[in-house]
Scaffold this active site. Structure first.
Site, PDB file in Angstrom:
ATOM      1  N   ASP A 176      32.621 -26.136   1.334  1.00  0.00           N
ATOM      2  CA  ASP A 176      32.747 -25.025   2.271  1.00  0.00           C
ATOM      3  C   ASP A 176      31.517 -24.907   3.167  1.00  0.00           C
ATOM      4  OD1 ASP A 176      34.038 -22.368   3.053  1.00  0.00           O
ATOM      5  OD2 ASP A 176      32.091 -21.683   2.313  1.00  0.00           O
ATOM      6  N   GLU A 189      34.892 -28.825   5.185  1.00  0.00           N
ATOM      7  CA  GLU A 189      35.289 -27.729   6.062  1.00  0.00           C
ATOM      8  C   GLU A 189      34.261 -27.639   7.183  1.00  0.00           C
ATOM      9  OE1 GLU A 189      35.654 -23.038   6.745  1.00  0.00           O
ATOM     10  OE2 GLU A 189      33.989 -24.033   5.741  1.00  0.00           O
TER      11      GLU A 189
END
Length: 612
Positions: A259, A301
């Site tokens: 992330d 991401e």
């Protein structure tokens, strides 16, 4: 059969020199590197034999995740099935959806009310108690593997919760733990950072630092004030986070989504985004995975413009992420819906299609997050489209303020100064199903269902791996009940994060219902995609110009098979101006047709395969 230690040593020898060189370049610390290598061996020895066999199988088939039958679905555990044991009981439903990669949205322990949807982790070795235990997670992975499914999780690398043990010990004044974050006892350096570092949430979380009066220090908080940025210039942070990564791999994870990866390295005087050291860290992470758990792939991401996304693949010789989100194409898809114009979408797909085959994108229509209108405005400006006005138009369109729109949704982070905002809503509501049902308009409902199916057919045609958002397969609508929850009311993203409607799912076998039409239509498309050679990796993929901006044409060729997808993004019927010799089988309907200026219905599509 080589002994286990020999397998580990062979993998380590392959990567050792580069790994050490990169580690020393960042940290210059031999003892910390030696500790890292010792722990790689420890995690390897602790890895279950079933997972080690999975590693060896996938080393022989390193492109296993690129097969044409790969289909993902992202879901919130509590919304979907209550807890991890509930998900275990719903695997048959996911199989019925043809899903073989289950992406669990954040499930690690977080403070109630200060979690940012699960991205403020207070304990990397503990599942949120209401969702279950690590044993439940490992059991779910085992059951998924038995069913031929893969399990994906989010690994939050950039920050921890303010309630994490490291943060609590830092607040208690332990220097070792303060050094794992960015603490300053005055505002001189924070002010220097603010000169060059953009704000992620200027409306809801302005600035990049938070003042902590209880200890008279500032701490860096790029996202929200309760998410404290980790200092990866400290080798202890890197090592410990890699141990967390390997711990998750040993629970049976197949895909680990890293992330907010562009943010993880901070240097004063820069934007603190996409710095070279980030790529060094991701490259080392890739090698660590290939040494200990080569069955595990990294999904990055990177919510950035295309030229900043692609470098996260690394190079063919020195790869970084196995997969990346196709963020820009997702946003441009909805731009094309609102304008009925596919020119920008074609341009971006041409760029993606020219990339090396090793670069794999994960494609999606909607996800758990908002849609930010980060489009290619340099190109749009050449067509007379201005950035601020166009963003306003898109938000007006998808909130249903434009007469030609039946879309429903809500804005997120609406900035009254810049007039910028992001958009939230489910696929079905954005396509007009919600409004058509509210108006009891059968014609509008028919068109909305057609648009929903067309968009999914288009997504399944792209190069890469398709990812569904849980509920889209049954046309789940916006859930406005979040407004009644004091912990959610300030975050409009919860409008598309509603609980899964199992009562609606029961209608999926009724071919006359909205749920049945969407579910059966998606099933059919997915099965065609899994079977047809042209959808496999290594196919040649191009856009096909049919001389009308409303229709997107996608051509795929593989081993003598020739496939053409035609997708009408307009609410009016269009002619695809083209002449192709021979007969074509329309795979979705089973009909045979000629491609002599074919008519494509409003929001309709064709999946066409040349008959040999």
């Amino acid at each position: 059969m080589p002994r286990a230690d020999e397998i580990f040593q062979k993998r380590l020898e392959k990567h050792h020199d580069e790994l050490r060189w990169l580690y020393m370049e960042l940290y210059g610390n031999d003892s910390m590197f030696a500790e890292l290598c010792d722990n790689l061996y420890r995690f390897y020895t602790e890895r279950k034999e079933t997972l080690k066999r999975r590693d060896q199988q996938r080393e022989k088939q390193p492109d296993w995740f690129k097969k044409s039958d790969m289909l993902g679905m992202m879901l919130y555990i509590d919304n979907f099935a209550g807890n991890l044991k509930g998900v275990q009981k719903r695997l048959d439903y996911l199989s019925e959806c043809n899903v073989n990669c289950v992406h669990l949205m954040p499930f690690l322990d977080t403070p109630k009310g200060r979690s940012d949807g699960g991205y403020a982790v207070s304990d990397f070795r503990k599942v949120r108690p209401d969702l279950g235990t690590m044993e439940d997670l490992a059991k779910l992975a085992e059951l998924c593997h038995e069913k031929g499914m893969n399990l994906c999780m989010d690994f939050v690398m950039n920050h921890t919760s303010e309630e994490h043990e490291w943060a609590r010990r830092a607040v208690a004044g332990e220097g070792e733990y303060m050094s794992r974050y960015f603490f300053y006892d005055n505002d001189r350096i924070p002010k220097e950072y603010e000169k060059t570092v953009p704000q992620v949430f200027p409306t809801t979380a302005p600035g990049n630092f938070t003042w902590l009066p209880r200890i008279s220090h500032y701490v860096m908080t790029t996202f929200y004030l309760y998410q404290w940025d980790l200092n990866y210039a400290n080798p202890r942070v890197f090592n410990e986070m890699m141990y967390n990564f390997l711990y998750f791999a040993n629970q049976g994870m197949d895909v680990i989504r890293i992330d907010a990866v562009p943010y993880i390295w901070k240097t004063l005087g820069t934007s603190c985004r996409n710095l070279p050291q980030v790529h060094t860290i991701v490259r080392m992470m890739r090698m660590i995975g290939e040494i200990v758990c080569p069955a595990v792939v990294l999904l990055g991401e990177v919510v950035m413009e295309p030229e900043k996304v692609v470098p996260y693949f690394g190079t063919v010789e020195k790869p970084e992420c196995h997969m990346l989100y196709n963020v820009t194409t997702m946003a441009t898809t909805w731009h094309s819906v609102a304008t009925g114009d596919t020119r920008l979408l074609r341009r971006q797909m041409d760029i993606v299609n020219r990339l090396p085959d090793e670069y794999t994108f994960l494609n999606y229509l909607r996800c758990h997050d908002d849609i930010g209108w980060g489009l290619d405005y340099a190109t749009l400006s050449q067509w007379g489209i201005k950035e601020i006005a166009h963003k306003q138009y898109l938000n007006d369109y998808f909130t249903g303020k434009i007469a030609s729109s039946n879309s429903c949704g809500e804005l997120y982070n609406d900035d009254p100064v810049t007039k910028d905002a992001r958009f939230c809503g489910t696929t079905a509501s954005m396509c007009g199903i919600e409004q058509a049902q509210a108006d009891r308009d059968p014609n509008a409902l028919e068109e909305a269902i057609d648009q929903d199916l067309m968009l999914h057919a288009y997504m399944l045609t792209q190069s890469g791996i398709p990812m569904l958002y849980s509920g889209d397969e049954i046309g789940q609508l916006n859930d406005y009940t979040y407004r009644e929850d004091p912990e959610k009311v300030s975050d409009s993203r919860y409008v598309h994060r509603g609980a899964f409607q199992w009562a609606l799912a029961e209608k999926r076998k009724d071919k006359n219902s909205v749920q049945g039409r969407l579910f059966s239509g998606l099933q059919k498309l997915e099965k065609i995609r899994a079977k047809e050679t042209v959808f496999s990796s290594g196919a040649n993929v191009y856009t096909y110009d049919v001389h009308t901006d409303a229709i997107l044409g996608i051509l795929r060729e593989k081993d003598g098979d020739w496939f053409l997808g035609l997708f009408n993004f307009s609410g009016m019927g269009q002619t695809a101006w083209m002449q192709e010799e021979g007969s074509f089988s329309e795979l979705f309907t089973g009909k045979t047709m000629k491609l002599e200026n074919p008519y494509v219905a409003p929001h309709g599509f064709y999946w066409l395969k040349r008959v040999r």
